[in-house]
Design a protein around this motif. Structure first.
Motif, PDB file in Angstrom:
ATOM      1  N   GLY A  44      75.525 150.616  10.370  1.00  0.00           N
ATOM      2  CA  GLY A  44      76.905 150.273  11.025  1.00  0.00           C
ATOM      3  C   GLY A  44      76.881 150.626  12.877  1.00  0.00           C
ATOM      4  N   ARG A  45      75.451 150.699  13.209  1.00  0.00           N
ATOM      5  CA  ARG A  45      75.666 150.721  14.820  1.00  0.00           C
ATOM      6  C   ARG A  45      76.120 149.704  15.375  1.00  0.00           C
ATOM      7  NH1 ARG A  45      70.802 152.113  12.337  1.00  0.00           N
ATOM      8  NH2 ARG A  45      69.865 150.157  13.350  1.00  0.00           N
ATOM      9  N   SER A  46      76.645 149.916  16.678  1.00  0.00           N
ATOM     10  CA  SER A  46      77.193 148.798  17.553  1.00  0.00           C
ATOM     11  C   SER A  46      75.889 147.938  17.802  1.00  0.00           C
ATOM     12  CB  SER A  46      77.982 149.192  18.569  1.00  0.00           C
ATOM     13  OG  SER A  46      76.825 149.913  19.567  1.00  0.00           O
ATOM     14  N   LEU A  47      76.106 146.785  18.361  1.00  0.00           N
ATOM     15  CA  LEU A  47      75.222 145.714  18.705  1.00  0.00           C
ATOM     16  C   LEU A  47      74.495 146.423  20.016  1.00  0.00           C
ATOM     17  CD1 LEU A  47      73.427 143.380  18.287  1.00  0.00           C
ATOM     18  CD2 LEU A  47      75.058 142.036  19.409  1.00  0.00           C
ATOM     19  N   GLU A  48      75.364 147.138  20.909  1.00  0.00           N
ATOM     20  CA  GLU A  48      74.766 147.684  21.980  1.00  0.00           C
ATOM     21  C   GLU A  48      73.603 148.717  21.888  1.00  0.00           C
ATOM     22  OE1 GLU A  48      78.103 147.366  21.657  1.00  0.00           O
ATOM     23  OE2 GLU A  48      78.239 145.586  22.852  1.00  0.00           O
ATOM     24  N   VAL A  49      73.992 149.787  20.735  1.00  0.00           N
ATOM     25  CA  VAL A  49      73.168 150.864  20.263  1.00  0.00           C
ATOM     26  C   VAL A  49      71.900 150.098  19.921  1.00  0.00           C
ATOM     27  CG1 VAL A  49      72.956 152.697  18.758  1.00  0.00           C
ATOM     28  CG2 VAL A  49      75.082 152.386  20.046  1.00  0.00           C
ATOM     29  N   VAL A 103      64.442 141.409  23.094  1.00  0.00           N
ATOM     30  CA  VAL A 103      65.097 142.682  22.617  1.00  0.00           C
ATOM     31  C   VAL A 103      65.804 142.206  21.379  1.00  0.00           C
ATOM     32  CG1 VAL A 103      67.312 144.046  23.208  1.00  0.00           C
ATOM     33  CG2 VAL A 103      65.358 143.694  25.048  1.00  0.00           C
ATOM     34  N   ASP A 104      66.567 141.092  21.497  1.00  0.00           N
ATOM     35  CA  ASP A 104      67.385 140.422  20.411  1.00  0.00           C
ATOM     36  C   ASP A 104      66.420 140.450  19.008  1.00  0.00           C
ATOM     37  OD1 ASP A 104      69.580 140.844  21.496  1.00  0.00           O
ATOM     38  OD2 ASP A 104      70.184 138.657  21.730  1.00  0.00           O
ATOM     39  N   GLU A 105      65.180 139.724  19.130  1.00  0.00           N
ATOM     40  CA  GLU A 105      64.257 139.698  18.176  1.00  0.00           C
ATOM     41  C   GLU A 105      64.029 140.954  17.595  1.00  0.00           C
ATOM     42  OE1 GLU A 105      62.170 135.408  19.856  1.00  0.00           O
ATOM     43  OE2 GLU A 105      61.071 137.354  19.897  1.00  0.00           O
ATOM     44  N   ARG A 124      71.981 137.165   6.289  1.00  0.00           N
ATOM     45  CA  ARG A 124      72.992 138.104   6.472  1.00  0.00           C
ATOM     46  C   ARG A 124      73.060 138.814   7.663  1.00  0.00           C
ATOM     47  NH1 ARG A 124      71.513 141.911   1.661  1.00  0.00           N
ATOM     48  NH2 ARG A 124      69.851 142.525   3.030  1.00  0.00           N
ATOM     49  N   ILE A 125      72.115 139.167   8.382  1.00  0.00           N
ATOM     50  CA  ILE A 125      71.840 139.700   9.977  1.00  0.00           C
ATOM     51  C   ILE A 125      72.634 139.013  10.730  1.00  0.00           C
ATOM     52  CG2 ILE A 125      70.406 140.266  11.671  1.00  0.00           C
ATOM     53  CD1 ILE A 125      68.014 141.238   9.539  1.00  0.00           C
ATOM     54  N   HIS A 167      75.966 139.903  12.647  1.00  0.00           N
ATOM     55  CA  HIS A 167      75.779 140.055  14.212  1.00  0.00           C
ATOM     56  C   HIS A 167      75.657 138.657  14.553  1.00  0.00           C
ATOM     57  CE1 HIS A 167      75.506 144.238  14.110  1.00  0.00           C
ATOM     58  NE2 HIS A 167      74.552 144.176  13.049  1.00  0.00           N
ATOM     59  N   PRO A 168      76.763 137.760  14.829  1.00  0.00           N
ATOM     60  CA  PRO A 168      76.635 136.199  15.309  1.00  0.00           C
ATOM     61  C   PRO A 168      75.756 136.148  16.743  1.00  0.00           C
ATOM     62  CG  PRO A 168      78.761 136.792  14.671  1.00  0.00           C
ATOM     63  CD  PRO A 168      78.221 138.206  14.707  1.00  0.00           C
ATOM     64  N   GLU A 169      75.651 137.285  17.438  1.00  0.00           N
ATOM     65  CA  GLU A 169      75.002 137.032  18.785  1.00  0.00           C
ATOM     66  C   GLU A 169      73.670 137.040  18.537  1.00  0.00           C
ATOM     67  OE1 GLU A 169      76.997 139.727  17.758  1.00  0.00           O
ATOM     68  OE2 GLU A 169      78.651 140.004  19.359  1.00  0.00           O
ATOM     69  N   LEU A 170      73.099 137.409  17.335  1.00  0.00           N
ATOM     70  CA  LEU A 170      71.684 137.416  16.923  1.00  0.00           C
ATOM     71  C   LEU A 170      71.193 136.277  16.457  1.00  0.00           C
ATOM     72  CD1 LEU A 170      71.139 141.147  15.796  1.00  0.00           C
ATOM     73  CD2 LEU A 170      70.625 140.269  18.196  1.00  0.00           C
TER      74      LEU A 170
END
Length: 116
Positions: free
Chosen positions: A8-13, A46-48, A93-94, A98-101
């Protein structure tokens, strides 16, 4: 991954953790005498890296939960019958969480080894 991470961590974290992991890889390989010009292009973005972290956590969760029920494995969204099977479902599922990913997920799906 040695330590247990909280879900449940944020995408920024997650991105900060991924950037830290990549920098640790760079430092480790540099200390081993590897040429950064040779290994830097092979490192994930980083996103990968975030997707790889989430994938590893999903694997741990799937192991803790155990095998999916037979009824669920027959559902079309389960990925059964696709080339990637459970891996497809895990990465999908990921991307949904997290649509940004999504772009990084699809890129990594293409890089997965083919199962025979």
């Amino acid at each position: 991954m040695a330590e247990h991470r909280r879900f449940g961590r944020s995408l920024e974290v997650l991105r900060a953790e991924a950037a830290e992991e990549i920098s640790m890889i760079v430092e480790h390989r540099s200390r081993q005498g590897d040429d950064p010009w040779e290994f830097m292009p092979m490192l994930p973005s980083v996103d990968e890296q975030v997707v790889l972290i989430l994938r590893e956590e999903a694997l741990e969760m799937d192991d803790a939960i155990g095998r999916r029920s037979a009824q669920w494995s027959m559902h079309p969204a389960s990925g059964q019958g696709t080339r990637l099977g459970e891996e497809y479902h895990r990465l999908r599922r990921i991307a949904l969480q997290h649509p940004e990913l999504t772009e990084a997920v699809w890129k990594l799906m293409g890089a997965l080894p083919k199962q025979t």
